[in-house]
Structures are given as structure tokens and as C-alpha cells.
Design a protein around this motif. Structure first.
Motif, PDB file in Angstrom:
ATOM      1  N   ASP A   1     -16.340  22.894 121.417  1.00  0.00           N
ATOM      2  CA  ASP A   1     -15.757  21.722 121.736  1.00  0.00           C
ATOM      3  C   ASP A   1     -14.878  20.986 120.821  1.00  0.00           C
ATOM      4  OD1 ASP A   1     -15.835  18.360 122.398  1.00  0.00           O
ATOM      5  OD2 ASP A   1     -17.010  18.656 123.182  1.00  0.00           O
ATOM      6  N   VAL A   2     -13.957  20.359 121.008  1.00  0.00           N
ATOM      7  CA  VAL A   2     -13.598  20.123 119.393  1.00  0.00           C
ATOM      8  C   VAL A   2     -13.897  18.838 118.616  1.00  0.00           C
ATOM      9  CG1 VAL A   2     -11.002  18.940 118.612  1.00  0.00           C
ATOM     10  CG2 VAL A   2     -10.967  20.825 120.555  1.00  0.00           C
ATOM     11  N   ARG A   3     -15.202  18.049 119.378  1.00  0.00           N
ATOM     12  CA  ARG A   3     -15.248  16.936 118.629  1.00  0.00           C
ATOM     13  C   ARG A   3     -16.701  17.978 117.449  1.00  0.00           C
ATOM     14  NH1 ARG A   3     -15.758  16.471 124.592  1.00  0.00           N
ATOM     15  NH2 ARG A   3     -14.633  14.504 125.005  1.00  0.00           N
ATOM     16  N   GLN A   4     -16.830  18.916 117.861  1.00  0.00           N
ATOM     17  CA  GLN A   4     -17.762  19.485 116.847  1.00  0.00           C
ATOM     18  C   GLN A   4     -16.740  19.675 115.227  1.00  0.00           C
ATOM     19  OE1 GLN A   4     -18.425  22.924 119.970  1.00  0.00           O
ATOM     20  NE2 GLN A   4     -20.552  22.990 118.418  1.00  0.00           N
ATOM     21  N   TRP A   5     -15.632  19.973 114.925  1.00  0.00           N
ATOM     22  CA  TRP A   5     -15.014  19.738 114.246  1.00  0.00           C
ATOM     23  C   TRP A   5     -15.448  19.103 113.410  1.00  0.00           C
ATOM     24  CZ3 TRP A   5     -13.253  24.105 111.530  1.00  0.00           C
ATOM     25  CH2 TRP A   5     -12.925  24.793 112.369  1.00  0.00           C
ATOM     26  N   GLY A   6     -16.149  17.406 113.788  1.00  0.00           N
ATOM     27  CA  GLY A   6     -16.331  16.380 112.888  1.00  0.00           C
ATOM     28  C   GLY A   6     -16.933  16.531 111.703  1.00  0.00           C
ATOM     29  N   THR A   7     -17.822  17.825 111.664  1.00  0.00           N
ATOM     30  CA  THR A   7     -19.013  18.371 110.470  1.00  0.00           C
ATOM     31  C   THR A   7     -18.347  18.860 109.241  1.00  0.00           C
ATOM     32  OG1 THR A   7     -20.535  19.501 111.791  1.00  0.00           O
ATOM     33  CG2 THR A   7     -20.551  19.806 110.019  1.00  0.00           C
ATOM     34  N   TRP A   8     -17.257  19.491 109.618  1.00  0.00           N
ATOM     35  CA  TRP A   8     -15.750  19.684 108.533  1.00  0.00           C
ATOM     36  C   TRP A   8     -14.617  19.462 108.823  1.00  0.00           C
ATOM     37  CZ3 TRP A   8     -19.130  24.435 106.846  1.00  0.00           C
ATOM     38  CH2 TRP A   8     -19.967  24.319 108.205  1.00  0.00           C
TER      39      TRP A   8
ATOM     40  N   SER B   1     -13.828  12.425 110.029  1.00  0.00           N
ATOM     41  CA  SER B   1     -14.403  12.629 111.438  1.00  0.00           C
ATOM     42  C   SER B   1     -12.701  11.494 112.397  1.00  0.00           C
ATOM     43  CB  SER B   1     -15.151  11.200 111.860  1.00  0.00           C
ATOM     44  OG  SER B   1     -15.120  10.474 110.470  1.00  0.00           O
ATOM     45  N   ARG B   2     -12.088  10.712 111.132  1.00  0.00           N
ATOM     46  CA  ARG B   2     -11.162   9.668 111.803  1.00  0.00           C
ATOM     47  C   ARG B   2      -9.793  10.674 112.656  1.00  0.00           C
ATOM     48  NH1 ARG B   2      -9.989   6.095 106.201  1.00  0.00           N
ATOM     49  NH2 ARG B   2     -10.970   8.933 105.260  1.00  0.00           N
ATOM     50  N   LEU B   3      -9.580  12.136 112.448  1.00  0.00           N
ATOM     51  CA  LEU B   3      -8.923  13.347 112.440  1.00  0.00           C
ATOM     52  C   LEU B   3      -9.260  13.177 114.496  1.00  0.00           C
ATOM     53  CD1 LEU B   3      -7.624  15.246 109.738  1.00  0.00           C
ATOM     54  CD2 LEU B   3      -6.568  13.161 110.887  1.00  0.00           C
ATOM     55  N   ILE B   4     -10.462  13.178 114.320  1.00  0.00           N
ATOM     56  CA  ILE B   4     -11.323  14.258 115.373  1.00  0.00           C
ATOM     57  C   ILE B   4     -11.653  12.421 116.712  1.00  0.00           C
ATOM     58  CG2 ILE B   4     -13.230  15.185 116.481  1.00  0.00           C
ATOM     59  CD1 ILE B   4     -11.431  16.289 114.503  1.00  0.00           C
ATOM     60  N   GLY B   5     -11.735  11.541 115.627  1.00  0.00           N
ATOM     61  CA  GLY B   5     -11.973   9.884 116.566  1.00  0.00           C
ATOM     62  C   GLY B   5     -11.284   9.940 117.682  1.00  0.00           C
ATOM     63  N   GLN B   6      -9.959  10.199 117.617  1.00  0.00           N
ATOM     64  CA  GLN B   6      -9.406  10.254 119.266  1.00  0.00           C
ATOM     65  C   GLN B   6      -9.611  10.654 120.684  1.00  0.00           C
ATOM     66  OE1 GLN B   6      -5.487  12.415 118.815  1.00  0.00           O
ATOM     67  NE2 GLN B   6      -5.903  13.200 116.976  1.00  0.00           N
TER      68      GLN B   6
ATOM     69  N   GLN C   1      -7.094  16.541 100.742  1.00  0.00           N
ATOM     70  CA  GLN C   1      -8.769  15.673 100.787  1.00  0.00           C
ATOM     71  C   GLN C   1      -9.173  15.471 101.468  1.00  0.00           C
ATOM     72  OE1 GLN C   1     -10.236  17.295  98.230  1.00  0.00           O
ATOM     73  NE2 GLN C   1      -9.199  18.694  97.123  1.00  0.00           N
ATOM     74  N   ARG C   2      -8.307  14.129 102.609  1.00  0.00           N
ATOM     75  CA  ARG C   2      -8.747  13.023 103.166  1.00  0.00           C
ATOM     76  C   ARG C   2      -8.916  14.269 104.131  1.00  0.00           C
ATOM     77  NH1 ARG C   2      -5.114   7.632 101.666  1.00  0.00           N
ATOM     78  NH2 ARG C   2      -6.454   7.244  99.529  1.00  0.00           N
ATOM     79  N   SER C   3      -8.771  15.052 104.298  1.00  0.00           N
ATOM     80  CA  SER C   3      -8.470  15.301 105.593  1.00  0.00           C
ATOM     81  C   SER C   3     -10.026  16.460 106.463  1.00  0.00           C
ATOM     82  CB  SER C   3      -7.826  16.594 106.090  1.00  0.00           C
ATOM     83  OG  SER C   3      -6.825  15.568 105.898  1.00  0.00           O
ATOM     84  N   ILE C   4     -10.682  16.527 104.398  1.00  0.00           N
ATOM     85  CA  ILE C   4     -11.894  17.251 105.115  1.00  0.00           C
ATOM     86  C   ILE C   4     -13.369  16.163 105.099  1.00  0.00           C
ATOM     87  CG2 ILE C   4     -10.553  19.216 104.408  1.00  0.00           C
ATOM     88  CD1 ILE C   4     -11.827  19.118 101.538  1.00  0.00           C
ATOM     89  N   THR C   5     -14.773  16.796 104.352  1.00  0.00           N
ATOM     90  CA  THR C   5     -15.466  16.764 104.339  1.00  0.00           C
ATOM     91  C   THR C   5     -16.445  17.264 103.651  1.00  0.00           C
ATOM     92  OG1 THR C   5     -16.445  18.432 106.369  1.00  0.00           O
ATOM     93  CG2 THR C   5     -15.599  16.149 107.637  1.00  0.00           C
ATOM     94  N   ASP C   6     -17.133  16.876 102.922  1.00  0.00           N
ATOM     95  CA  ASP C   6     -18.000  18.153 101.940  1.00  0.00           C
ATOM     96  C   ASP C   6     -18.675  18.692 102.398  1.00  0.00           C
ATOM     97  OD1 ASP C   6     -17.477  15.298 100.256  1.00  0.00           O
ATOM     98  OD2 ASP C   6     -19.304  14.176 100.274  1.00  0.00           O
ATOM     99  N   GLU C   7     -19.016  19.333 103.502  1.00  0.00           N
ATOM    100  CA  GLU C   7     -19.254  20.336 104.146  1.00  0.00           C
ATOM    101  C   GLU C   7     -18.412  21.504 103.846  1.00  0.00           C
ATOM    102  OE1 GLU C   7     -20.050  17.283 105.378  1.00  0.00           O
ATOM    103  OE2 GLU C   7     -22.385  17.128 106.166  1.00  0.00           O
ATOM    104  N   ALA C   8     -17.114  20.998 104.662  1.00  0.00           N
ATOM    105  CA  ALA C   8     -15.756  21.644 104.341  1.00  0.00           C
ATOM    106  C   ALA C   8     -16.241  22.197 102.922  1.00  0.00           C
ATOM    107  CB  ALA C   8     -14.994  21.097 105.107  1.00  0.00           C
ATOM    108  N   ARG C   9     -15.659  21.110 102.129  1.00  0.00           N
ATOM    109  CA  ARG C   9     -15.970  21.991 100.351  1.00  0.00           C
ATOM    110  C   ARG C   9     -17.243  22.548 100.120  1.00  0.00           C
ATOM    111  NH1 ARG C   9     -14.807  15.914 100.236  1.00  0.00           N
ATOM    112  NH2 ARG C   9     -12.477  15.690 100.091  1.00  0.00           N
ATOM    113  N   THR C  10     -17.615  22.671 100.465  1.00  0.00           N
ATOM    114  CA  THR C  10     -19.367  23.212  99.916  1.00  0.00           C
ATOM    115  C   THR C  10     -18.916  24.797 100.367  1.00  0.00           C
ATOM    116  OG1 THR C  10     -20.994  22.216  99.975  1.00  0.00           O
ATOM    117  CG2 THR C  10     -21.524  23.678  99.806  1.00  0.00           C
TER     118      THR C  10
END
Length: 271
Positions: free
Chosen positions: A145-152, A155-160, A255-264
């Protein structure tokens, strides 16, 4: 320098490109000029392949005139590993790589290429300078589910997706945004959640084999448009200044598009 700038060991970059478009340069249709440029750059790009493209022009007026096909010829210069190319056409110069290391190295390559053109007496008017980063983000979990991308992904890009029905998975998503950076500069930002094979399949470049499956595309296209103003002759200084100016917003947006989980994950650490 943009906030949170970091060189990731496992960066999701699929392709980085710098393109300079200019007015038609007759000298670049002469084989002797293309040879001169290729020789000047042969230390980094020792291999060359001819390139021929057909451009179709449609006649939309009355009379039913058939489409006109105009042949464009150029040369593609490649490094030994086929991870870098420099394409020289009569109206453009394009550097592409699937093994990007740093922006300074990209600038060095583009500067050398522009200097080689100027040395060969190629001084057309610059029309557009573009810098593009295409990321294909893949993660070590099953995305159904595309909503799962919110981890990586921010969330503002997934919020739509919140406007859709909660009980049904979203299988794909795409969006396009253009930012006016002022002074003829801009940033086109595209993002998409897809489930397929890679979207970056270069004709002359080599990429490691990638299995089909879910991934998230972050596509940053920074540009400087020179049309509609006094002619600016091609020079490495003009081109590199334009690339540097749009590099900052491209990096900031990433940098604003990714989360700390993605950086790790991109650092090569545990996710």
C-alpha cells in the motif's frame, strides 16, 4: 551547502544528468570538430559511438503536408566502465552518470567539456542549463500500500492519499510540482510510487540488474532558462554557475523528501 547534506554509501540515485542546450552550432555537424572535442576529452572518455536521432515535425496547417523527419547526428563519449557518457549534438551537450560520486566531480567534467567546445571554436548562445537527479528508493520490506512509504518518505508527500477510502490499498501515486526560483531558474519536482521494473534504463550506460517490484521515485530537475534575454555565449563559467545555483534547491528538496529511517538505510546501517 544545504541543510543535512550527506554523502550516503547506499544512495538511491539511479541517474544524474547535466544538460546544456544552445543554439544550433554548425561546427558540431562537422566531423573534424567532433573529433577535436573527442580527442580533448579522451583521457576520461576513451570510447566513442556515433549517435543518430530522427526528429519528426508535424504540419498542422491546411494542405495535408506529410510529417518532416530531420536527422540529428552526434557522438556519445563513454568511459571504460560505461557508467559515464558525454553526448555531443549540434544543439546540446549532455553528461550522464549512473556512478555519481560528488557534485564537484560533475562540475569538473562539465567544465572540461565546455572548455573543449570553446577551444574548438564552438560558441553558441546558451538556451537552458539543467541538472537532474533521479532516485529510485527501494526498501527491505514488502510495500503493498503506497501509504506504507510514510516510514521512508516525508509524510507530507504521502498525505494526499488521505482523501481516498481507508479500507482499500493505494497501488500507485504520482505528482508533479514546479517551483519558480527567480532569475529564469526553476525546479521541477516529480515523485511517484510504482510497482514495476526500473524507470531509468539508459541506452549507453550500465546499471546493475534490478528486480521488478515496489519503489519510490524522487525526480529533481533544476534548470536555468536563458531564452527571451540577450544572448549569452557558451562558457564553462556560465554553465557551472547555473549548475551550482540549482544544485542547492535540488539537494534541499531531496533531504526534505526522506525520513531518518531512510537516511539510516542509505548509510548502510540497520533499518
Amino acid at each position: 551547502m544545504y541543510p543535512n547534506r550527506e554523502v550516503f554509501r547506499n544512495a538511491p540515485l539511479a541517474l544524474v544528468a547535466a544538460e546544456i542546450r544552445f543554439t544550433d552550432a554548425a561546427r558540431l555537424r562537422q566531423q573534424v570538430t567532433k573529433d577535436e572535442v573527442a580527442i580533448a576529452l579522451e583521457e576520461r572518455f576513451p570510447f566513442a559511438e556515433p549517435l543518430q536521432r530522427g526528429e519528426v515535425t508535424l504540419n498542422l496547417g491546411l494542405g495535408g503536408a506529410p510529417p518532416q523527419i530531420q536527422e540529428r547526428q552526434g557522438v556519445v563519449l563513454k568511459n571504460a566502465s560505461s557508467t559515464e557518457t558525454l553526448t555531443v549534438m549540434s544543439e546540446s551537450l549532455t553528461y550522464e552518470t549512473t556512478a555519481y560520486r560528488s557534485f564537484n566531480e560533475l562540475l569538473d567534467v562539465v567544465r572540461s567539456a565546455c572548455d573543449a567546445l570553446v577551444a574548438a571554436k564552438v560558441r553558441p548562445a546558451v538556451q537552458r542549463v539543467g541538472l537532474r537527479y533521479i532516485d529510485e528508493v527501494r526498501v527491505p520490506e514488502t510495500i503493498s500500500d503506497v501509504r506504507q512509504w510514510g516510514t521512508w518518505i516525508n509524510s507530507r508527500l504521502i498525505g494526499q492519499l488521505e482523501v481516498g477510502p481507508d479500507d482499500y490499498p493505494a497501488t500507485a501515486m504520482q505528482s508533479v510540482t514546479t517551483f519558480d526560483l527567480g532569475g529564469g531558474r526553476g525546479l521541477n519536482f516529480r515523485c511517484a510510487a510504482l510497482n514495476q521494473g526500473p524507470i531509468v534504463v539508459p541506452q549507453f550506460l550500465r546499471r546493475p540488474p534490478i528486480q521488478s517490484g515496489p519503489f519510490f521515485v524522487l525526480d529533481f530537475d533544476g534548470f536555468h532558462d536563458f531564452t527571451g534575454q540577450e544572448a549569452v555565449p557558451l562558457s564553462s563559467e556560465v554553465v557551472c554557475d547555473s549548475l551550482s545555483a540549482v544544485h542547492l534547491p535540488c539537494g534541499t528538496a531531496f533531504q526534505r523528501s526522506i525520513t531518518d529511517e531512510a537516511r539510516t538505510l542509505f548509510r548502510g546501517g540497520p533499518s
